[in-house]
Enzyme design. Structure first.
Site, PDB file in Angstrom:
ATOM      1  N   ARG A  28       4.535 -26.183 -61.261  1.00 30.14           N
ATOM      2  CA  ARG A  28       3.420 -25.471 -61.888  1.00 30.14           C
ATOM      3  C   ARG A  28       3.884 -24.480 -62.945  1.00 30.14           C
ATOM      4  NH1 ARG A  28       3.630 -20.403 -60.341  1.00 30.14           N
ATOM      5  NH2 ARG A  28       4.931 -19.970 -58.533  1.00 30.14           N
ATOM      6  N   GLU A  66       9.078  -3.859 -49.939  1.00 27.60           N
ATOM      7  CA  GLU A  66       8.075  -4.914 -49.955  1.00 27.60           C
ATOM      8  C   GLU A  66       7.595  -5.212 -48.540  1.00 27.60           C
ATOM      9  OE1 GLU A  66       7.605  -9.358 -51.873  1.00 27.60           O
ATOM     10  OE2 GLU A  66       9.358  -8.937 -50.625  1.00 27.60           O
ATOM     11  N   TRP A  88       6.343  -7.945 -57.992  1.00 31.97           N
ATOM     12  CA  TRP A  88       5.030  -8.593 -57.986  1.00 31.97           C
ATOM     13  C   TRP A  88       4.280  -8.410 -59.306  1.00 31.97           C
ATOM     14  CZ3 TRP A  88       2.513 -11.914 -54.799  1.00 31.97           C
ATOM     15  CH2 TRP A  88       3.101 -12.171 -53.552  1.00 31.97           C
ATOM     16  N   TYR A 130      -0.169 -11.888 -48.569  1.00 35.63           N
ATOM     17  CA  TYR A 130       0.543 -11.658 -47.310  1.00 35.63           C
ATOM     18  C   TYR A 130      -0.045 -10.593 -46.371  1.00 35.63           C
ATOM     19  CZ  TYR A 130       4.275 -14.462 -49.435  1.00 35.63           C
ATOM     20  OH  TYR A 130       4.989 -15.484 -50.012  1.00 35.63           O
ATOM     21  N   ARG A 172       4.938 -19.202 -25.778  1.00 36.32           N
ATOM     22  CA  ARG A 172       5.323 -20.006 -26.934  1.00 36.32           C
ATOM     23  C   ARG A 172       4.359 -19.783 -28.105  1.00 36.32           C
ATOM     24  NH1 ARG A 172       6.157 -23.426 -22.438  1.00 36.32           N
ATOM     25  NH2 ARG A 172       4.102 -24.379 -22.699  1.00 36.32           N
ATOM     26  N   CYS A 192       4.685 -18.107 -49.679  1.00 40.90           N
ATOM     27  CA  CYS A 192       5.861 -18.981 -49.606  1.00 40.90           C
ATOM     28  C   CYS A 192       6.508 -18.848 -48.231  1.00 40.90           C
ATOM     29  CB  CYS A 192       6.856 -18.627 -50.712  1.00 40.90           C
ATOM     30  SG  CYS A 192       6.220 -18.870 -52.379  1.00 40.90           S
ATOM     31  N   ARG A 212       7.189 -22.712 -46.893  1.00 42.74           N
ATOM     32  CA  ARG A 212       6.750 -23.960 -47.530  1.00 42.74           C
ATOM     33  C   ARG A 212       7.564 -24.208 -48.786  1.00 42.74           C
ATOM     34  NH1 ARG A 212       4.107 -23.217 -52.259  1.00 42.74           N
ATOM     35  NH2 ARG A 212       3.403 -21.096 -52.665  1.00 42.74           N
ATOM     36  N   SER A 213       8.075 -23.113 -49.390  1.00 45.45           N
ATOM     37  CA  SER A 213       8.744 -23.188 -50.685  1.00 45.45           C
ATOM     38  C   SER A 213       9.719 -22.036 -50.783  1.00 45.45           C
ATOM     39  CB  SER A 213       7.682 -23.097 -51.794  1.00 45.45           C
ATOM     40  OG  SER A 213       8.271 -22.952 -53.064  1.00 45.45           O
ATOM     41  N   CYS A 214      10.917 -22.300 -51.297  1.00 52.00           N
ATOM     42  CA  CYS A 214      11.889 -21.219 -51.474  1.00 52.00           C
ATOM     43  C   CYS A 214      12.711 -21.422 -52.735  1.00 52.00           C
ATOM     44  CB  CYS A 214      12.833 -21.122 -50.273  1.00 52.00           C
ATOM     45  SG  CYS A 214      14.009 -19.743 -50.407  1.00 52.00           S
ATOM     46  N   ASP A 215      12.694 -20.418 -53.580  1.00 45.40           N
ATOM     47  CA  ASP A 215      13.571 -20.339 -54.743  1.00 45.40           C
ATOM     48  C   ASP A 215      14.933 -19.877 -54.220  1.00 45.40           C
ATOM     49  OD1 ASP A 215      15.021 -19.509 -56.946  1.00 45.40           O
ATOM     50  OD2 ASP A 215      13.485 -18.165 -57.728  1.00 45.40           O
ATOM     51  N   VAL A 254      16.053 -25.086 -56.696  1.00 41.14           N
ATOM     52  CA  VAL A 254      16.739 -24.250 -57.683  1.00 41.14           C
ATOM     53  C   VAL A 254      16.096 -24.550 -59.032  1.00 41.14           C
ATOM     54  CG1 VAL A 254      18.917 -23.706 -58.822  1.00 41.14           C
ATOM     55  CG2 VAL A 254      18.905 -24.323 -56.386  1.00 41.14           C
ATOM     56  N   TYR A 255      15.734 -23.507 -59.763  1.00 41.69           N
ATOM     57  CA  TYR A 255      15.131 -23.708 -61.078  1.00 41.69           C
ATOM     58  C   TYR A 255      16.169 -24.197 -62.079  1.00 41.69           C
ATOM     59  CZ  TYR A 255      10.622 -21.883 -59.728  1.00 41.69           C
ATOM     60  OH  TYR A 255       9.401 -21.734 -59.125  1.00 41.69           O
ATOM     61  N   ALA A 309      10.476 -17.446 -62.535  1.00 40.89           N
ATOM     62  CA  ALA A 309       9.459 -18.377 -63.016  1.00 40.89           C
ATOM     63  C   ALA A 309       8.106 -17.968 -62.433  1.00 40.89           C
ATOM     64  CB  ALA A 309       9.793 -19.804 -62.599  1.00 40.89           C
TER      65      ALA A 309
END
Length: 310
Positions: A28, A66, A88, A130, A172, A192, A212-215, A254-255, A309
């Site tokens: 994106r 943060e 941010w 968050y 659990r 993320c 779900r996503s990590c730079d 990785v970008y 990004a």
């Protein structure tokens, strides 16, 4: 010779593997990434150890600020900007530029956020990101005639987690999440680091973070430190010892404009992780302050600059 930090070396191996063998994808942001799906890393938190990367300097106080901001439930950048935390700002700044066409730099935008209440309320707001989901997950109640109204105070997942850890440690269901499907479109950035789960065994508290996503070049360092910090805070509040952080990710990437970062960072030798000391035990998990955290023995290689990004 004993490796001083095999855990960080596994992170560097993952960074290399993603760069060399990752699937190239258009994303994106328009920058593009190389990506692998589903890696997992583990970090031992015993003896005060904390996964604060040593192959580049990480601004750990920014990450800690943060985390405290998340726990406050705030969703406006003003509170962060007051503390000189800029991580941010790029998202609302980009939204402002798109909406107004005004050419404005980050410093000028942040100065307006601090000086003008109305401007901050309009342009500093990130939506229900968050912290809002963590401590005020929305609840709707019947209001008659088939209508529903939003309850003034939603579900505090963090308070509920602490109560669960204290009263039913073998459960659990020690979980909280920021992934509120109904509100994703209103968020400046969907979460993320989205789901956290905790496990108590032999008097130790371990935590698992699923992203779900990590730079991997920029975000991972903050994510791992912040998740470990939260384990330490929860453990202290529950009279437990810290155990282990398990980090797991869906899209680890990785970008494409971070090639220099990968080359420089993976060429460096990891040093021993530092230790984290929490200097007091406040009444609740919501009462910690940045002054309560002291990192000792941190001897990193120099910072590596790389673009974010948006």
């Amino acid at each position: 010779m004993t490796d001083p930090n095999p855990e960080e070396r596994l992170y560097l191996d993952l960074l290399t593997r993603v760069w060399e063998a990752g699937d190239e994808r258009r994303d994106r942001t328009g920058v593009g990434t190389r990506s692998l799906f589903g890696p997992t890393l583990r970090f031992d938190l015993s003896g005060g150890r904390v996964p604060l990367l040593t192959t580049k300097r990480v601004a750990w106080k920014t990450a800690a600020r943060e985390m405290l901001w998340f726990l406050s439930g705030d969703t406006n950048i003003r509170g962060l900007v007051r503390q000189k935390v800029h991580i941010w700002t790029d998202w609302p700044l980009a939204a402002y530029v798109r909406a107004t066409g005004e050419a404005i730099d980050r410093d000028t935008f942040e100065a307006r956020i601090l000086a003008d209440d109305a401007f901050a309320a309009r342009w500093g707001e990130l939506g229900p990101v968050y912290g809002k989901q963590w401590v005020d997950w929305p609840v709707y109640e019947p209001a008659g005639d088939g209508l529903y109204r939003r309850r003034a105070k939603g579900i505090d997942q963090i308070a509920a987690l602490l109560e669960s850890l204290r009263t039913n440690p073998m459960s659990r269901r020690h979980i909280f999440t920021g992934w509120n499907v109904a509100e994703l479109d209103g968020m400046a950035l969907p979460p993320c680091h989205m789901t956290y789960q905790y496990h108590v065994a032999r008097g130790k508290l371990s935590g698992m973070l699923w992203q779900r996503s990590c730079d991997l070049g920029l975000g991972f360092a903050f994510n791992a430190f912040s998740a470990a910090l939260l384990i330490r805070m929860l453990a202290q509040q529950c009279d437990l010892e810290p155990g282990e952080l398990v980090w797991s990710c869906g899209d680890a990437h990785v970008y494409l404009n971070h090639e220099h970062l990968v080359a420089e960072q993976t060429a460096r030798e990891p040093r021993a992780f530092p230790t984290l000391c929490i200097t007091r035990r406040p009444a609740t998990i919501f009462d910690y302050a940045i002054e309560d955290f002291v990192v000792e023995g941190y001897d990193p290689h120099p910072h590596i600059a790389a673009p974010v990004a948006v």
